[in-house]
Design a protein around this motif. Structure first.
Motif, PDB file in Angstrom:
ATOM      1  N   THR A   1      60.051  39.975  27.651  1.00 14.03           N
ATOM      2  CA  THR A   1      59.751  41.388  27.746  1.00 14.03           C
ATOM      3  C   THR A   1      58.374  41.729  27.195  1.00 14.03           C
ATOM      4  N   ILE A   2      57.665  40.751  26.671  1.00 13.85           N
ATOM      5  CA  ILE A   2      56.341  41.001  26.105  1.00 13.85           C
ATOM      6  C   ILE A   2      55.281  40.627  27.124  1.00 13.85           C
ATOM      7  N   PRO A   3      54.377  41.553  27.492  1.00  7.99           N
ATOM      8  CA  PRO A   3      53.310  41.225  28.433  1.00  7.99           C
ATOM      9  C   PRO A   3      52.240  40.383  27.748  1.00  7.99           C
ATOM     10  N   PHE A   4      52.141  39.107  28.101  1.00  9.09           N
ATOM     11  CA  PHE A   4      51.202  38.217  27.426  1.00  9.09           C
ATOM     12  C   PHE A   4      49.774  38.390  27.910  1.00  9.09           C
ATOM     13  N   PHE A   5      49.585  38.770  29.181  1.00  8.55           N
ATOM     14  CA  PHE A   5      48.252  38.718  29.749  1.00  8.55           C
ATOM     15  C   PHE A   5      47.763  40.067  30.237  1.00  8.55           C
ATOM     16  N   ARG A   6      48.019  41.134  29.529  1.00 10.32           N
ATOM     17  CA  ARG A   6      47.551  42.433  29.986  1.00 10.32           C
ATOM     18  C   ARG A   6      46.039  42.513  29.793  1.00 10.32           C
ATOM     19  N   SER A   7      45.341  42.877  30.830  1.00  8.95           N
ATOM     20  CA  SER A   7      43.886  42.884  30.790  1.00  8.95           C
ATOM     21  C   SER A   7      43.378  44.010  29.898  1.00  8.95           C
ATOM     22  N   LYS A   8      42.251  43.771  29.265  1.00  7.65           N
ATOM     23  CA  LYS A   8      41.639  44.786  28.418  1.00  7.65           C
ATOM     24  C   LYS A   8      40.771  45.757  29.228  1.00  7.65           C
ATOM     25  N   SER A   9      40.427  45.353  30.447  1.00  5.60           N
ATOM     26  CA  SER A   9      39.539  46.175  31.251  1.00  5.60           C
ATOM     27  C   SER A   9      40.275  47.372  31.819  1.00  5.60           C
ATOM     28  N   ASN A  10      39.715  48.581  31.623  1.00  8.07           N
ATOM     29  CA  ASN A  10      40.330  49.783  32.174  1.00  8.07           C
ATOM     30  C   ASN A  10      40.302  49.754  33.689  1.00  8.07           C
TER      31      ASN A  10
ATOM     32  N   ILE B   1      48.274  27.039  32.857  1.00  4.38           N
ATOM     33  CA  ILE B   1      49.557  27.721  32.955  1.00  4.38           C
ATOM     34  C   ILE B   1      50.298  27.509  31.642  1.00  4.38           C
ATOM     35  N   THR B   2      50.596  28.608  30.957  1.00  4.30           N
ATOM     36  CA  THR B   2      51.208  28.511  29.634  1.00  4.30           C
ATOM     37  C   THR B   2      52.595  29.116  29.613  1.00  4.30           C
ATOM     38  N   PHE B   3      52.716  30.388  29.953  1.00  6.60           N
ATOM     39  CA  PHE B   3      53.986  31.101  29.891  1.00  6.60           C
ATOM     40  C   PHE B   3      54.582  31.246  31.294  1.00  6.60           C
ATOM     41  N   PRO B   4      55.881  31.546  31.395  1.00  4.85           N
ATOM     42  CA  PRO B   4      56.508  31.686  32.717  1.00  4.85           C
ATOM     43  C   PRO B   4      55.821  32.688  33.630  1.00  4.85           C
ATOM     44  N   ILE B   5      55.286  33.761  33.078  1.00  4.29           N
ATOM     45  CA  ILE B   5      54.641  34.769  33.907  1.00  4.29           C
ATOM     46  C   ILE B   5      53.399  34.213  34.597  1.00  4.29           C
ATOM     47  N   SER B   6      52.875  33.091  34.128  1.00  8.00           N
ATOM     48  CA  SER B   6      51.669  32.495  34.719  1.00  8.00           C
ATOM     49  C   SER B   6      51.865  32.124  36.180  1.00  8.00           C
ATOM     50  N   VAL B   7      53.104  31.809  36.586  1.00  8.69           N
ATOM     51  CA  VAL B   7      53.346  31.420  37.976  1.00  8.69           C
ATOM     52  C   VAL B   7      53.233  32.605  38.920  1.00  8.69           C
ATOM     53  N   LYS B   8      53.240  33.829  38.388  1.00  7.51           N
ATOM     54  CA  LYS B   8      53.091  35.023  39.205  1.00  7.51           C
ATOM     55  C   LYS B   8      51.668  35.572  39.158  1.00  7.51           C
ATOM     56  N   GLN B   9      50.779  34.904  38.457  1.00  9.59           N
ATOM     57  CA  GLN B   9      49.411  35.393  38.303  1.00  9.59           C
ATOM     58  C   GLN B   9      48.436  34.544  39.113  1.00  9.59           C
TER      59      GLN B   9
ATOM     60  N   ILE C   1      44.577  35.823  22.493  1.00 10.56           N
ATOM     61  CA  ILE C   1      43.938  34.507  22.515  1.00 10.56           C
ATOM     62  C   ILE C   1      44.147  33.793  23.850  1.00 10.56           C
ATOM     63  N   VAL C   2      45.407  33.740  24.310  1.00 13.71           N
ATOM     64  CA  VAL C   2      45.734  32.999  25.526  1.00 13.71           C
ATOM     65  C   VAL C   2      45.274  33.792  26.748  1.00 13.71           C
ATOM     66  N   LYS C   3      44.452  33.175  27.555  1.00 13.55           N
ATOM     67  CA  LYS C   3      43.912  33.830  28.739  1.00 13.55           C
ATOM     68  C   LYS C   3      44.762  33.513  29.969  1.00 13.55           C
ATOM     69  N   ALA C   4      44.661  34.370  30.968  1.00 18.86           N
ATOM     70  CA  ALA C   4      45.376  34.172  32.222  1.00 18.86           C
ATOM     71  C   ALA C   4      44.807  32.971  32.965  1.00 18.86           C
ATOM     72  N   PRO C   5      45.574  32.386  33.909  1.00 22.56           N
ATOM     73  CA  PRO C   5      45.067  31.234  34.676  1.00 22.56           C
ATOM     74  C   PRO C   5      43.758  31.518  35.391  1.00 22.56           C
ATOM     75  N   GLU C   6      43.539  32.762  35.771  1.00 17.23           N
ATOM     76  CA  GLU C   6      42.289  33.135  36.439  1.00 17.23           C
ATOM     77  C   GLU C   6      41.074  32.760  35.614  1.00 17.23           C
TER      78      GLU C   6
END
Length: 397
Positions: A280-289, A100-108, A90-95
């Protein structure tokens, strides 16, 4: 008489021990009941029908679109594994979302279509800098804390240690994300990421890297030094007053990322134990191959050079007798630190994408500065670049 007392005493001991045993059984029964009740409640939340769960979490994500209310979205992701899996979708990356939702967002990378508004607060006493995301159009508000950096002077260089924690910027802390290092005269800088920006990234040799190799530092702490950007300021030999000239090479980002359909490498998770929620959970892994293949591939194999940024040339205002840039109301105080960065057409034709401001930084108060960034750079990279503007430049001023 003595024997009677001893018998009576032993009887009381037996009686007391039996009562204690009964009480312990009762307490154990209560604890087991509470455990079963909590387990039952957990199962009830975890075993919700997928369609219902998705609909509920989707409404939560849509309704809590801004901080501080968005903390409920983060809380939902920490309920259980099934909830977390749904939130990952559900939650999309900042792109894509501009949020910005989760801590990993600052690296995206930031949003493609607009600038993400942030501001930096400086504490002169502690030599500390705090990055916040703006929650309103006002230039000065409380904001959502994102990153912090502390200046550390050494004999031959200066380090800015960057952390997810507002008070602890030490490299041995689990919230350490990277650093900015300058040379002695403050004209050249290198941005180091604690984690590899892409597959095949090489870690710079340093004392901390040797410490990790010798296992003197916990393997859970990301003490790596992966160079992701090189910043240089042009020497001002004549000593003339004027705007600084910046040149920034983003080693981890290909030049094609600014073109329509271009893609920049994206980090998907923090392998840390000290970062909440559920690092340790990847929140924003892209679905695109295609995107996954691009992220996992080394930059050298992508057939493209690194993205180069340069500061946008200001114009001289005759009436104001100063150099001017259009910050669209985001900067209010004239300062040599103010700048706008655009993509430099290195060995290529100039296109409309080279006129688009990727990062702008400017002064709005004594210790308050705005920082706005967009795709393809992240909040961490933008913050590190802006920190280079604070450092004293003996040869440039």
């Amino acid at each position: 008489m003595f024997k009677l007392r001893s018998k009576s005493r032993s009887g009381r001991v037996v009686q007391d021990s039996s009562m204690a045993a009964e009480k312990s059984k009762i307490c154990m029964a209560k604890n087991s009941d509470e455990f079963e009740e909590n387990s039952c409640n957990y199962c009830c939340w975890a075993n919700l029908p997928p369609e219902l769960l998705r609909e509920v979490l989707l409404k939560v994500e849509e309704s809590e679109s801004k901080w501080p209310a968005r903390k409920h979205v983060v809380a939902c992701a920490g309920v259980c594994k099934s909830w977390r899996e749904v939130m990952k979708e559900i939650v999309k990356a900042p792109e894509l979302s501009g949020r910005i939702t989760f801590p990993i967002s600052v690296k995206q990378p930031g949003p493609r279509e607009s600038l993400l508004h942030c501001f930096i607060k400086r504490n002169r006493t502690t030599q500390t800098y705090y990055l916040f995301m703006s929650l309103s159009q006002a230039l000065a508000d409380d904001g959502k804390f994102l990153l912090a950096a502390r200046k550390c002077r050494w004999a031959t260089c200066t380090d800015y240690m960057i952390s997810l924690h507002a008070d602890d910027m030490s490299k041995g802390n689990g919230t350490y994300v990277g650093k900015l290092r300058s040379n002695f005269v403050g004209t050249k800088f290198v941005v180091y990421d604690a984690l590899p920006p892409h597959s095949g990234a090489k870690m710079a040799k340093s004392w901390s890297a040797r410490m990790v190799g010798s296992k003197q530092i916990s393997p859970k702490v990301p003490a790596g030094n992966y160079p992701v950007a090189h910043i240089s300021y042009e020497l001002n030999v004549m000593g003339a007053r004027g705007p600084r000239r910046m040149h920034c090479i983003l080693d981890a980002i290909p030049a094609s990322s600014i073109k329509p359909g271009g893609i920049a490498p994206t980090q998907t998770y923090f392998p840390l134990t000290g970062v909440d929620p559920s690092p340790t959970i990847p929140f924003f892994r892209s679905k695109s191959n295609y995107v996954d293949k691009y992220i996992s591939a080394p930059l050298s194999n992508q057939g493209d050079g690194s993205l180069v940024l340069r500061n946008k040339a200001p114009r001289w205002h005759e009436q104001l007798q100063c150099w001017c840039l259009n910050f669209h109301g985001r900067v209010t105080v004239a300062s040599v630190k103010n700048f706008q960065l655009v993509a430099s057409p290195e060995n290529g034709a100039v296109g409309p994408e080279h006129d688009k401001v990727i990062l702008q930084f400017g002064k709005v108060g004594k210790d308050m500065f705005t920082m706005d960034y967009r795709y393809p750079i992240s909040a961490f990279q933008a913050f590190a670049i802006c920190l280079s503007s604070f450092d004293t430049k003996i040869a440039c001023e």
